[in-house]
Design a protein around this motif. Structure first.
Motif, PDB file in Angstrom:
ATOM      1  N   VAL A 223      14.227 -10.839  -8.952  1.00  0.00           N
ATOM      2  CA  VAL A 223      14.699  -9.765  -9.831  1.00  0.00           C
ATOM      3  C   VAL A 223      14.119 -10.009 -11.223  1.00  0.00           C
ATOM      4  N   GLY A 224      13.330  -9.058 -11.704  1.00  0.00           N
ATOM      5  CA  GLY A 224      12.681  -9.224 -12.995  1.00  0.00           C
ATOM      6  C   GLY A 224      13.345  -8.409 -14.082  1.00  0.00           C
ATOM      7  N   GLY A 225      12.638  -8.310 -15.190  1.00  0.00           N
ATOM      8  CA  GLY A 225      13.101  -7.511 -16.311  1.00  0.00           C
ATOM      9  C   GLY A 225      12.156  -6.347 -16.553  1.00  0.00           C
ATOM     10  N   ALA A 226      12.665  -5.346 -17.300  1.00  0.00           N
ATOM     11  CA  ALA A 226      11.851  -4.158 -17.571  1.00  0.00           C
ATOM     12  C   ALA A 226      11.031  -4.293 -18.854  1.00  0.00           C
ATOM     13  N   GLY A 227      11.435  -5.210 -19.748  1.00  0.00           N
ATOM     14  CA  GLY A 227      10.854  -5.245 -21.086  1.00  0.00           C
ATOM     15  C   GLY A 227       9.356  -5.494 -21.118  1.00  0.00           C
ATOM     16  N   SER A 228       8.836  -6.181 -20.100  1.00  0.00           N
ATOM     17  CA  SER A 228       7.403  -6.487 -20.115  1.00  0.00           C
ATOM     18  C   SER A 228       6.562  -5.380 -19.489  1.00  0.00           C
ATOM     19  N   LEU A 229       7.206  -4.294 -19.060  1.00  0.00           N
ATOM     20  CA  LEU A 229       6.427  -3.174 -18.523  1.00  0.00           C
ATOM     21  C   LEU A 229       5.676  -2.483 -19.670  1.00  0.00           C
ATOM     22  N   ARG A 230       4.491  -1.972 -19.364  1.00  0.00           N
ATOM     23  CA  ARG A 230       3.605  -1.389 -20.372  1.00  0.00           C
ATOM     24  C   ARG A 230       3.928   0.089 -20.575  1.00  0.00           C
ATOM     25  N   VAL A 231       4.082   0.479 -21.832  1.00  0.00           N
ATOM     26  CA  VAL A 231       4.359   1.892 -22.135  1.00  0.00           C
ATOM     27  C   VAL A 231       3.132   2.618 -22.650  1.00  0.00           C
ATOM     28  N   ALA A 232       2.148   1.860 -23.117  1.00  0.00           N
ATOM     29  CA  ALA A 232       0.878   2.399 -23.608  1.00  0.00           C
ATOM     30  C   ALA A 232      -0.106   1.233 -23.568  1.00  0.00           C
ATOM     31  N   PRO A 233      -1.401   1.508 -23.653  1.00  0.00           N
ATOM     32  CA  PRO A 233      -2.354   0.392 -23.604  1.00  0.00           C
ATOM     33  C   PRO A 233      -2.015  -0.666 -24.667  1.00  0.00           C
ATOM     34  N   GLY A 234      -1.838  -1.892 -24.231  1.00  0.00           N
ATOM     35  CA  GLY A 234      -1.553  -2.996 -25.154  1.00  0.00           C
ATOM     36  C   GLY A 234      -0.145  -2.999 -25.723  1.00  0.00           C
ATOM     37  N   MET A 235       0.725  -2.162 -25.233  1.00  0.00           N
ATOM     38  CA  MET A 235       2.103  -2.063 -25.793  1.00  0.00           C
ATOM     39  C   MET A 235       3.139  -2.171 -24.672  1.00  0.00           C
ATOM     40  N   ARG A 236       3.971  -3.239 -24.771  1.00  0.00           N
ATOM     41  CA  ARG A 236       5.048  -3.400 -23.790  1.00  0.00           C
ATOM     42  C   ARG A 236       6.316  -2.730 -24.314  1.00  0.00           C
ATOM     43  N   LEU A 237       7.197  -2.411 -23.401  1.00  0.00           N
ATOM     44  CA  LEU A 237       8.478  -1.798 -23.791  1.00  0.00           C
ATOM     45  C   LEU A 237       9.202  -2.658 -24.834  1.00  0.00           C
ATOM     46  N   VAL A 238       9.184  -3.976 -24.625  1.00  0.00           N
ATOM     47  CA  VAL A 238       9.918  -4.883 -25.517  1.00  0.00           C
ATOM     48  C   VAL A 238       9.345  -4.872 -26.936  1.00  0.00           C
ATOM     49  N   ASP A 239       8.104  -4.437 -27.083  1.00  0.00           N
ATOM     50  CA  ASP A 239       7.460  -4.426 -28.403  1.00  0.00           C
ATOM     51  C   ASP A 239       7.675  -3.113 -29.150  1.00  0.00           C
ATOM     52  N   THR A 240       8.328  -2.162 -28.520  1.00  0.00           N
ATOM     53  CA  THR A 240       8.507  -0.864 -29.174  1.00  0.00           C
ATOM     54  C   THR A 240       9.657  -0.949 -30.190  1.00  0.00           C
ATOM     55  N   PRO A 241       9.589  -0.153 -31.265  1.00  0.00           N
ATOM     56  CA  PRO A 241      10.582  -0.289 -32.343  1.00  0.00           C
ATOM     57  C   PRO A 241      12.014  -0.022 -31.903  1.00  0.00           C
ATOM     58  N   ASP A 242      12.210   0.815 -30.887  1.00  0.00           N
ATOM     59  CA  ASP A 242      13.573   1.157 -30.475  1.00  0.00           C
ATOM     60  C   ASP A 242      14.168   0.197 -29.450  1.00  0.00           C
ATOM     61  N   PHE A 243      13.391  -0.813 -29.037  1.00  0.00           N
ATOM     62  CA  PHE A 243      13.929  -1.729 -28.019  1.00  0.00           C
ATOM     63  C   PHE A 243      15.122  -2.480 -28.625  1.00  0.00           C
ATOM     64  N   PRO A 244      16.283  -2.489 -27.955  1.00  0.00           N
ATOM     65  CA  PRO A 244      17.479  -3.112 -28.548  1.00  0.00           C
ATOM     66  C   PRO A 244      17.282  -4.605 -28.826  1.00  0.00           C
ATOM     67  N   ALA A 245      17.540  -5.002 -30.055  1.00  0.00           N
ATOM     68  CA  ALA A 245      17.309  -6.395 -30.469  1.00  0.00           C
ATOM     69  C   ALA A 245      18.094  -7.377 -29.600  1.00  0.00           C
ATOM     70  N   MET A 246      19.284  -6.971 -29.167  1.00  0.00           N
ATOM     71  CA  MET A 246      20.114  -7.925 -28.417  1.00  0.00           C
ATOM     72  C   MET A 246      19.522  -8.276 -27.043  1.00  0.00           C
ATOM     73  N   TYR A 247      18.690  -7.391 -26.502  1.00  0.00           N
ATOM     74  CA  TYR A 247      18.093  -7.668 -25.180  1.00  0.00           C
ATOM     75  C   TYR A 247      16.710  -8.314 -25.268  1.00  0.00           C
ATOM     76  N   LYS A 248      16.201  -8.427 -26.498  1.00  0.00           N
ATOM     77  CA  LYS A 248      14.825  -8.897 -26.642  1.00  0.00           C
ATOM     78  C   LYS A 248      14.611 -10.327 -26.128  1.00  0.00           C
ATOM     79  N   PRO A 249      15.461 -11.291 -26.480  1.00  0.00           N
ATOM     80  CA  PRO A 249      15.227 -12.657 -25.969  1.00  0.00           C
ATOM     81  C   PRO A 249      15.185 -12.700 -24.429  1.00  0.00           C
ATOM     82  N   GLU A 250      16.092 -11.964 -23.788  1.00  0.00           N
ATOM     83  CA  GLU A 250      16.125 -11.957 -22.313  1.00  0.00           C
ATOM     84  C   GLU A 250      14.847 -11.305 -21.762  1.00  0.00           C
ATOM     85  N   ALA A 251      14.403 -10.238 -22.421  1.00  0.00           N
ATOM     86  CA  ALA A 251      13.177  -9.555 -21.972  1.00  0.00           C
ATOM     87  C   ALA A 251      11.970 -10.471 -22.121  1.00  0.00           C
TER      88      ALA A 251
END
Ligand SMILES: NC(=O)c1ccc[n+]([C@@H]2O[C@H](COP(=O)([O-])OP(=O)(O)OC[C@H]3O[C@@H](n4cnc5c(N)ncnc54)[C@H](OP(=O)(O)O)[C@@H]3O)[C@@H](O)[C@H]2O)c1
Length: 216
Positions: A109-137
């Motif tokens: 079971v993985g996480g979604a944060g490392s999925l790519r939303v645009a070339p060179g940009m992961r979901l976890v790197d987007t400005p709206d990604f919730p800060a509280m989930y970032k370490p887990e992602a």
């Protein structure tokens, strides 16, 4: 099939246990506390609860020696400490135990944060990604990187990311499967029940060795 499931009492793991049992598989439901998943009836002899720590390589090897598939729904530490190195270490230990025990495949079971939303940009790197989930992602991203880096030496694995939001809900059996790192369009959310259906489909088919999948 004989499935040894680590993290079987968790929100996601307990639904994987129930899905697998409903399909007639035998499930060894592992957690440190050793409880039966709350999704499973105490009368269901196909699920056996076992207390063990996934970091205990010898114990893991013993548990998985007759497994057709190992499944893992483990969590990074959620105590506010940096979870990245401990989560990689947890999976390093688990997979060393799986190798020693000779089990052929592990589905994770993985996480979604490392999925790519645009070339060179992961979901976890987007400005709206919730800060509280970032370490887990980021911890999940590190585990996936480690799996890929050691692909030649590790036992066969498949890593399955859920949609960005996953929680208890309804089982519809209707899901979309992505192969690779791109976030599926309108990925949104998925019930843990439908995620579990996709997860057990992969357990049964073994169709995606050493690949990253996503489910929405
Ligand atoms: N959109 C997303 O990216 C997303 C959303 C939700 C969840 N997830 C991921 O899904 C995974 C499961 O999450 P969850 O919410 O189901 O977690 P959870 O409810 O906290 O369950 C974690 C399970 O792992 C067990 N566990 C933890 N450490 C263990 C160890 N060392 N050895 C054996 N068992 C251990 C726990 O039981 P004990 O404590 O008794 O050992 C429990 O059964 C996590 O990796 C989470 O990041 C991703």
């Amino acid at each position: 099939m004989n499935i040894v499931l680590f993290g079987a009492t968790g929100m996601v793991g307990s639904r994987i246990a129930a899905e697998a049992a409903a399909r007639g598989h035998r499930v060894t439901a592992v957690s440190r506390s050793g409880g039966l998943p709350e999704t499973v009836s105490g009368d269901d002899n196909s699920v056996v609860a076992v207390a063990a720590d996934a970091r205990d390589r010898e114990r893991v090897a013993e548990l998985v020696k007759d497994a057709d598939v190992v499944a893992a729904a483990l969590v990074p530490p959620r105590d506010g400490s940096d979870p990245r190195a401990p989560f990689v270490a947890l999976y390093t230990d688990l997979l060393a135990g799986v190798t020693a025990g000779g089990a052929p495949r592990t589905v994770i079971v993985g996480g979604a944060g490392s999925l790519r939303v645009a070339p060179g940009m992961r979901l976890v790197d987007t400005p709206d990604f919730p800060a509280m989930y970032k370490p887990e992602a980021l911890a999940h991203a590190d585990v996936l990187d480690a799996l890929r880096a050691d692909a030649a030496t590790l036992p066969m694995w498949t890593y399955i990311s859920p949609a960005p939001q996953v929680g208890p809900g309804e089982r519809t059996g209707d899901y979309r499967l992505g192969v690779g790192d791109d976030l599926l369009p309108q990925a949104g959310s998925i019930s843990a029940e439908d995620y579990a259906a996709a997860f057990v489909d992969e357990i049964e088919s073994g169709a995606h060795p050493r690949q990253r999948l996503s489910v929405a």
